[in-house]
Design a protein around this motif. Structure first.
Motif, PDB file in Angstrom:
ATOM      1  N   ARG A 112       0.836  -1.204   0.000  1.00  0.00           N
ATOM      2  CA  ARG A 112       0.000   0.000   0.000  1.00  0.00           C
ATOM      3  C   ARG A 112       0.871   1.253   0.000  1.00  0.00           C
ATOM      4  N   ALA A 115       2.635   1.654  -3.428  1.00  0.00           N
ATOM      5  CA  ALA A 115       1.757   2.182  -4.467  1.00  0.00           C
ATOM      6  C   ALA A 115       1.501   3.673  -4.272  1.00  0.00           C
ATOM      7  N   VAL A 122       1.293  -0.139 -10.707  1.00  0.00           N
ATOM      8  CA  VAL A 122       0.077  -0.909 -10.430  1.00  0.00           C
ATOM      9  C   VAL A 122       0.503  -2.264  -9.855  1.00  0.00           C
ATOM     10  N   VAL A 123       0.025  -2.590  -8.657  1.00  0.00           N
ATOM     11  CA  VAL A 123       0.416  -3.825  -7.981  1.00  0.00           C
ATOM     12  C   VAL A 123      -0.737  -4.821  -8.005  1.00  0.00           C
ATOM     13  N   LYS A 282      10.847  -1.812 -10.509  1.00  0.00           N
ATOM     14  CA  LYS A 282       9.687  -2.104  -9.676  1.00  0.00           C
ATOM     15  C   LYS A 282       9.971  -3.282  -8.738  1.00  0.00           C
TER      16      LYS A 282
END
Length: 305
Positions: A112, A115, A122-123, A282
């Protein structure tokens, strides 16, 4: 060989074991992917893949060539990352898989925050206690607890779990505090039921360099760690649970660690990922977020243990 794109196509087919899946990930047609691999085989003069209606597998030559392709593509990605690192930020879609308990308590809160820090990221996270085939299913990374058997993956140690016996202050005031594992025979113990075997998970202890296990049970045994913690908080008995599941109850004073002289080292927790993802911004951001999260759990746990 005309360009590196052909290597990328071959590598994706080798990872996913499917022309269709590889095509979807590359944004190409299945026919284009198949033709690219066929041209590569013709150019090299060897067959790289065994093709069937259900599955694509690597030949011996294909497996050797795939290993070299991974090294080459990882080097290229690393070179590109080095050129753009100062300006680039994590973006795109990150697909990860992890166990339910660790995911809910540690990883998802970290994701959370990740992001929020990187709006372009975008996870997609899958929480399940299965061991996923990372490359075949298209995940960027996964969290695994215990030995990693897939030699195709890079396995980075994230932390080591600790399982500690815990009980509520109310339970201990009523029944007394056990001083040795043998004292547990006189107490209500809340065991974890293995969903695979149906048996109770033994409790592991260690002292003076000697490790041993003890099988326990009581009148409530559950295959869900959070439910066991809730039962222990309610004063129903003693539970042995991992540090990341119990940390909030411990720091909040709802549960007290006991038998702390007998805590055994638990299994390691790994972040695993394909070698071709090693240079991914990422992925690095994901690992850094997890490092911070587990560090916070260990510090909080150590203050109370």
């Amino acid at each position: 060989m005309q360009n590196l794109n052909t290597l990328v196509v071959f590598a994706r087919v080798a990872e996913s074991r499917s022309f269709t899946t590889a095509a979807q990930r590359l944004g190409l047609t299945s026919s284009a992917v198949s033709k690219a691999v066929s041209r590569l085989e013709t150019e090299l003069g060897v067959r790289l893949l065994n093709r069937s209606t259900r599955l694509v597998t690597l030949t011996n030559d294909g497996a050797s060539f795939y290993d070299r392709c991974r090294e080459i593509l990882a080097s290229v990605e690393e070179a590109e990352r080095a050129l753009t690192l100062t300006k680039a930020t994590p973006h795109g879609r990150l697909r990860v898989q992890m166990p339910v308990g660790f995911g809910r308590r540690v990883a998802v809160p970290a994701l959370r925050q990740l992001a929020q820090r990187h709006p372009g990221l975008v996870v997609d996270a899958e929480l399940s206690d299965r061991v996923a085939d990372i490359a075949y299913e298209g995940f960027d990374a996964a969290i695994q607890i215990g030995q990693v058997s897939d030699e195709r993956l890079v396995a980075r140690t994230l932390c080591r779990l600790r399982f500690t016996a815990l009980a509520s202050p109310e339970y201990l005031a009523k029944h007394g505090e056990p001083q040795t594992p043998d004292d547990l025979d006189q107490h209500h113990c809340l065991a974890y039921v293995s969903p695979i075997t149906g048996g109770y998970r033994p409790w592991e202890f260690a002292k003076d360099g000697q490790s041993f296990s003890k099988r326990v049970s009581g009148n409530l045994n559950v295959n869900h760690a959070d439910s066991l913690v809730e039962a222990a908080i309610a004063g129903m008995g003693i539970v042995m649970i991992s540090n990341f599941i119990a940390v909030n109850a411990i720091t909040g004073g709802q549960l007290k660690p006991i038998l702390t002289d007998y805590v055994a080292p638990g299994p390691k927790v790994y972040v695993v990922y394909p070698p071709t993802r090693v240079a991914s911004l990422k992925l690095r951001a994901f690992i850094e977020a997890l490092d911070q999260a587990v560090s916070g759990v260990d510090q909080a746990f150590d203050r109370r243990a």
